[in-house]
Design a protein around this motif. Sequence first.
Motif, short mmCIF file in Angstrom:
data_model
loop_
_atom_site.label_atom_id
_atom_site.label_comp_id
_atom_site.label_asym_id
_atom_site.label_seq_id
_atom_site.Cartn_x
_atom_site.Cartn_y
_atom_site.Cartn_z
N GLN A 119 0.82 -1.21 0.00
CA GLN A 119 0.00 0.00 0.00
C GLN A 119 0.86 1.27 0.00
O GLN A 119 0.33 2.36 0.17
CB GLN A 119 -0.90 0.01 1.24
N THR A 120 2.17 1.10 -0.17
CA THR A 120 3.11 2.21 -0.05
C THR A 120 3.68 2.56 -1.42
O THR A 120 3.94 1.68 -2.23
CB THR A 120 4.28 1.81 0.90
N SER A 121 3.88 3.85 -1.67
CA SER A 121 4.43 4.27 -2.95
C SER A 121 5.88 3.81 -3.09
O SER A 121 6.59 3.63 -2.11
CB SER A 121 4.36 5.80 -3.10
N ARG A 122 6.32 3.65 -4.34
CA ARG A 122 7.66 3.11 -4.59
C ARG A 122 8.75 4.02 -4.02
O ARG A 122 9.75 3.53 -3.47
CB ARG A 122 7.87 2.90 -6.09
N ASP A 123 8.62 5.33 -4.16
CA ASP A 123 9.68 6.21 -3.67
C ASP A 123 9.82 6.11 -2.15
O ASP A 123 10.94 6.15 -1.61
CB ASP A 123 9.44 7.66 -4.09
N VAL A 124 8.70 5.94 -1.45
CA VAL A 124 8.76 5.77 0.00
C VAL A 124 9.37 4.41 0.34
O VAL A 124 10.20 4.31 1.26
CB VAL A 124 7.35 5.91 0.63
N ARG A 125 8.98 3.38 -0.37
CA ARG A 125 9.57 2.06 -0.14
C ARG A 125 11.09 2.12 -0.28
O ARG A 125 11.82 1.55 0.53
CB ARG A 125 9.00 1.02 -1.12
N MET A 126 11.55 2.81 -1.31
CA MET A 126 12.99 2.91 -1.54
C MET A 126 13.69 3.60 -0.39
O MET A 126 14.75 3.15 0.08
CB MET A 126 13.25 3.66 -2.85
N ARG A 127 13.12 4.70 0.11
CA ARG A 127 13.76 5.42 1.20
C ARG A 127 13.81 4.59 2.48
O ARG A 127 14.81 4.60 3.20
CB ARG A 127 13.04 6.76 1.45
N VAL A 128 12.73 3.85 2.73
CA VAL A 128 12.71 3.00 3.93
C VAL A 128 13.71 1.86 3.79
O VAL A 128 14.47 1.57 4.73
CB VAL A 128 11.29 2.46 4.19
N LEU A 129 13.75 1.22 2.64
CA LEU A 129 14.69 0.11 2.43
C LEU A 129 16.14 0.58 2.51
O LEU A 129 16.98 -0.08 3.14
CB LEU A 129 14.44 -0.54 1.06
N GLU A 130 16.43 1.72 1.90
CA GLU A 130 17.80 2.23 1.94
C GLU A 130 18.18 2.68 3.35
O GLU A 130 19.33 2.50 3.77
CB GLU A 130 17.96 3.37 0.94
N GLY A 131 17.23 3.24 4.07
CA GLY A 131 17.49 3.62 5.44
C GLY A 131 17.75 2.41 6.32
O GLY A 131 18.65 2.42 7.17
N ARG A 132 16.95 1.36 6.12
CA ARG A 132 17.15 0.12 6.88
C ARG A 132 18.53 -0.48 6.57
O ARG A 132 19.24 -0.90 7.48
CB ARG A 132 16.05 -0.88 6.53
N ARG A 133 18.90 -0.50 5.29
CA ARG A 133 20.20 -1.05 4.92
C ARG A 133 21.33 -0.26 5.55
O ARG A 133 22.29 -0.84 6.08
CB ARG A 133 20.36 -1.07 3.40
N SER A 134 21.22 1.06 5.52
CA SER A 134 22.25 1.91 6.12
C SER A 134 22.37 1.64 7.61
O SER A 134 23.48 1.56 8.16
CB SER A 134 21.92 3.38 5.86
N ARG A 135 21.20 1.50 8.29
CA ARG A 135 21.22 1.23 9.72
C ARG A 135 21.91 -0.09 10.03
O ARG A 135 22.70 -0.20 10.99
CB ARG A 135 19.78 1.23 10.24
N LEU A 136 21.63 -1.12 9.22
CA LEU A 136 22.24 -2.43 9.46
C LEU A 136 23.73 -2.43 9.14
O LEU A 136 24.51 -3.12 9.80
CB LEU A 136 21.52 -3.50 8.65
N GLU A 137 24.13 -1.69 8.13
CA GLU A 137 25.55 -1.59 7.81
C GLU A 137 26.31 -0.93 8.95
O GLU A 137 27.43 -1.34 9.28
CB GLU A 137 25.75 -0.84 6.50
#
Length: 226
Positions: A119-137
Motif C-alpha cells: 500500500q506504499t508508494s515506490r519512492d517511500v519504499r525505496m527510502r525506507v529500504l535504503e534507510g534500513r540497509r544503512s542502519r544495518l551496515e
Amino acid sequence: MSRRSGILEFAVLGLLRESPMHGYELRKRLNTSLGVFRAFSYGTLYPCLKTLVANGWLIEEPGHTTEDALAAPLAGRRAKIVYRLTAEGKEHFEELLSQTGPDAYEDEHFAARFAFFGQTSRDVRMRVLEGRRSRLEERLEKMSASLARTRERLDDYTLELQRHGMESVEREVRWLNELIESERAGRDLKGLGHGEPARDTTEGAPGVLPRPGDTPGPDTPGDTAT
C-alpha cells in the motif's frame, strides 16, 4: 505515545483499511501476519482500539453475521463489535505510510512497515529500504569492531554466538540489496529468494529479467505483527 503503541496503531489502521474486522479477527491477523505482535494481548489491543475511535479514525458497528446475531441471547453475551476505518482514519494511515524517518528503520517498526509495502508508494519504499540497509551496515561495523577488540577474551561459544549475530545481519543486508535492486528496476517480488527470476513490471517491459545470486531471506527482523 510509546513507540510500541505507535506501531500497534499503525498496524491496526493498515489491517482495517483492507476490511472492517472485530477484535478477535484483528488479534488473529496481528498474531499471524505480523510476528512483532505475537505476544500481545487483548489488554493491549482494546485500549488501542478505543484510542483510535476517540481520535475519529475508527467507528464501532454491531456485528451482522448469524453468529453475532445469536450471541446476545446466549448467556447474556453481547454481539461482537466491528471496527471500521473512517475517511479521517484512512487519511491518517496514508500520512503514516509516507513517513520515512529513523523510526521506520528500527527492527520492530520496519517489520510492520514492510508488511504494508503493498500500500506504499515506490519512492517511500525505496527510502525506507535504503534507510534500513544503512542502519544495518552501521550495526555490522560496530559488531565487527567489538568482535575484533574482544575476540581474545571470549570463549568459543560466546564467539560463535557473536558470529551468528553478524551472519544474521549480513543475510538481511543481502536481502535488502535484492529488494532495492528490484525496486529500482521496476520488478515485482514474485520469486525473490525462491530461486526464480523477478519480473520487470515497468510499462513495456520485455518480461523476465535475470536476478542477482540467490541468497536466503533474513531472519524475521525484530521477530515481528499486528
